[in-house]
Design a protein around this motif. Structure first.
Motif, short mmCIF file in Angstrom:
data_model
loop_
_atom_site.label_atom_id
_atom_site.label_comp_id
_atom_site.label_asym_id
_atom_site.label_seq_id
_atom_site.Cartn_x
_atom_site.Cartn_y
_atom_site.Cartn_z
N LEU A 1 42.71 40.03 35.28
CA LEU A 1 44.02 40.03 34.61
C LEU A 1 45.10 39.43 35.50
O LEU A 1 45.95 38.67 35.04
CB LEU A 1 44.41 41.47 34.23
CG LEU A 1 43.56 42.16 33.17
CD1 LEU A 1 43.94 43.64 33.07
CD2 LEU A 1 43.74 41.48 31.82
N LEU A 2 45.05 39.76 36.79
CA LEU A 2 46.08 39.30 37.71
C LEU A 2 45.90 37.85 38.12
O LEU A 2 46.80 37.26 38.72
CB LEU A 2 46.10 40.19 38.95
CG LEU A 2 46.63 41.61 38.71
CD1 LEU A 2 46.36 42.51 39.91
CD2 LEU A 2 48.12 41.57 38.40
N ALA A 3 44.75 37.26 37.82
CA ALA A 3 44.55 35.84 38.13
C ALA A 3 45.39 34.96 37.21
O ALA A 3 45.66 33.79 37.54
CB ALA A 3 43.07 35.48 37.98
N GLU A 4 45.81 35.51 36.08
CA GLU A 4 46.66 34.78 35.15
C GLU A 4 48.10 34.83 35.64
O GLU A 4 48.57 35.86 36.09
CB GLU A 4 46.58 35.38 33.75
CG GLU A 4 45.18 35.33 33.15
CD GLU A 4 44.72 33.91 32.89
OE1 GLU A 4 45.60 33.06 32.58
OE2 GLU A 4 43.51 33.64 33.01
N PRO A 5 48.82 33.72 35.54
CA PRO A 5 50.24 33.73 35.97
C PRO A 5 51.03 34.78 35.21
O PRO A 5 50.73 35.09 34.05
CB PRO A 5 50.72 32.31 35.62
CG PRO A 5 49.47 31.48 35.58
CD PRO A 5 48.38 32.40 35.08
N GLY B 1 39.39 36.41 55.12
CA GLY B 1 38.21 35.82 54.50
C GLY B 1 37.45 36.74 53.56
O GLY B 1 36.42 36.34 53.01
N VAL B 2 37.92 37.98 53.38
CA VAL B 2 37.18 38.91 52.53
C VAL B 2 37.36 38.57 51.06
O VAL B 2 38.39 38.04 50.65
CB VAL B 2 37.59 40.38 52.79
CG1 VAL B 2 37.38 40.75 54.25
CG2 VAL B 2 39.03 40.64 52.36
N ARG B 3 36.36 38.86 50.28
CA ARG B 3 36.40 38.66 48.84
C ARG B 3 35.57 39.77 48.18
O ARG B 3 34.81 40.47 48.86
CB ARG B 3 35.82 37.29 48.45
CG ARG B 3 36.58 36.08 49.00
CD ARG B 3 37.97 35.97 48.43
NE ARG B 3 38.65 34.73 48.84
CZ ARG B 3 39.32 34.58 49.96
NH1 ARG B 3 39.42 35.59 50.84
NH2 ARG B 3 39.92 33.43 50.22
N PHE B 4 35.70 39.90 46.88
CA PHE B 4 34.89 40.89 46.18
C PHE B 4 33.40 40.64 46.43
O PHE B 4 32.61 41.57 46.55
CB PHE B 4 35.17 40.83 44.67
CG PHE B 4 36.51 41.39 44.28
CD1 PHE B 4 36.95 42.62 44.77
CD2 PHE B 4 37.34 40.69 43.40
CE1 PHE B 4 38.19 43.14 44.40
CE2 PHE B 4 38.57 41.21 43.03
CZ PHE B 4 38.99 42.42 43.53
N VAL C 1 42.47 37.05 44.81
CA VAL C 1 42.16 36.47 43.49
C VAL C 1 43.37 36.44 42.57
O VAL C 1 43.31 35.82 41.51
CB VAL C 1 41.01 37.24 42.80
CG1 VAL C 1 39.76 37.22 43.66
CG2 VAL C 1 41.41 38.66 42.44
N SER C 2 44.46 37.09 42.94
CA SER C 2 45.62 37.20 42.06
C SER C 2 46.51 35.96 42.15
O SER C 2 46.55 35.27 43.17
CB SER C 2 46.43 38.44 42.41
OG SER C 2 45.66 39.61 42.23
N ALA C 3 47.22 35.72 41.07
CA ALA C 3 48.10 34.56 41.01
C ALA C 3 49.36 34.81 41.83
O ALA C 3 49.80 35.95 42.01
CB ALA C 3 48.47 34.27 39.55
N ASP C 4 49.95 33.73 42.31
CA ASP C 4 51.24 33.81 43.00
C ASP C 4 52.35 34.06 41.98
O ASP C 4 52.20 33.74 40.80
CB ASP C 4 51.50 32.50 43.73
CG ASP C 4 50.56 32.30 44.92
OD1 ASP C 4 50.26 33.31 45.58
OD2 ASP C 4 50.15 31.15 45.17
#
Length: 344
Positions: A60-64, A32-35, A107-110
């Motif tokens: 940056l990593l949130a983008e595929p 459950g942790v987040r920034f 927060v990063s994309a799969d």
């Protein structure tokens, strides 16, 4: 009533590569942790700085992940992204490194992966280098918690692995309490493997996070050991409890690949160990460290007889090259025992 306790020594789990990869996510306590839930210490500006750096990388990593064209691969050009393929958070225990690492993962994309350093080396050992590179090269991000080099074999193994993953465009993030160019010191002749260590260090943008180190506060107090009869009774009364003799258990661990220690605990709600003794063999001690980590990830309480937990590792071990591992294991086992042995 719980009935007959589980015998871990009677289990020989088989773990498929798909399961090993699917379990590479943050442990439940960091699910459950987040920034937004990270609270930097105002007296330690490096914590807020690290948070800002991780947030930017997370954007940056949130983008595929974009596949590189054949032309860019042939030219050897790097994919768009941060200047360095990795972010490395260095600092003492209890300053929020794992919180930040797990937040970046969330927060990063799969596709993405989260594991401890030990789990990563165990994964490569179970899959083989070629299969591991093939599987992991598809990931957008690989997060490695508690990055540490324990022996020359690990140094060469991880140097090869990460070099190939970076070449494939995988982004890396790691935490440790040892700077990359100091990895391995005190454990083996690190100078003989300087090229590999420097190669690892070159992949990372190192960020130091300052703050109080939990070791300065000392270990939590270990509960008084129970009698064998009381441990066995608790194992019979509590549903999903295991109960094994300490010697039988560590002999059994020696027969299993460490990548299977998590599966060994499937369905176990309390671990009971009889007659805990002082360890004199470093190999046995390190296997117990891995088991302690898997128990801690799953929040499995411990009930035990024998010597107090804080005497399980010899004074020499607690001063040696694996000191940080043993202190972490003690802290975790004592916390689990304080839950299991005060919840009677």
């Amino acid at each position: 009533m719980g009935g007959m306790p589980i015998r871990l020594t009677g289990r020989r789990p088989e773990v498929s590569p798909d399961r090993l990869l699917s379990e590479c996510v943050p442990p439940p306590r960091f699910s459950g942790v987040r920034f937004e839930t990270y609270r930097p210490d105002p007296d330690e500006p490096s914590q807020a700085e690290a948070l800002a750096v991780l947030r930017r990388r997370g954007e940056l990593l949130a983008e595929p992940r974009r596949e590189r064209s054949l032309w860019s691969r042939l030219r050897g050009s790097k994919p768009a992204g941060p200047e360095k393929s990795g972010i490395y958070l260095d600092g003492g225990f209890g300053v929020g490194k794992t919180h930040l690492l797990a937040s970046l993962w969330h927060v990063s994309a799969d596709p993405k992966m989260y594991c401890t350093f030990v789990e990563l080396t165990n994964l490569v050992g179970a899959l083989g280098m070629r299969s591991a590179v093939e599987a992991l090269s598809a990931y957008r991000l690989i997060c490695i918690d508690e990055f540490e080099l324990d022996d020359p074999g690990d140094t060469v193994l991880i140097s090869r692995l990460l070099g190939q993953l970076v070449g494939a465009g995988v982004q890396l993030a790691a935490t440790s309490n040892t700077l990359p160019d100091k990895l391995g010191e005190g454990r083996f002749q690190a100078i003989d493997f300087l090229r590999e260590i420097q190669g690892l260090s070159a992949h990372f943008d190192v960020r130091r996070i300052d703050g109080p180190d939990y070791r300065h506060r000392g270990l939590p107090v270990a509960p008084d050991p129970w009698s064998d009869a009381r441990v066995e009774q608790a194992a019979e009364e509590r549903p999903g409890s295991s109960c094994d003799h300490f010697v039988d258990l560590h002999h059994h661990l020696a027969e299993l690949h460490p990548s299977k220690y998590g599966a060994l605990l499937d369905g176990v709600q309390t671990v009971g160990i009889l007659d805990i003794r002082e360890l004199t063999d470093e190999n046995v001690a390190l296997r117990l460290v891995v088991l302690a980590d898997r128990m801690y990830d799953r929040d499995i309480p411990l009930v035990a007889s024998g010597i107090p937990l804080d005497r399980m590792f010899t004074p020499a071990m607690l001063k040696g090259g694996y000191r940080k591992k043993y202190l972490r294991a003690l802290s975790r086992l004592i916390a689990l025992a304080n839950t299991g042995m005060t919840d009677a």
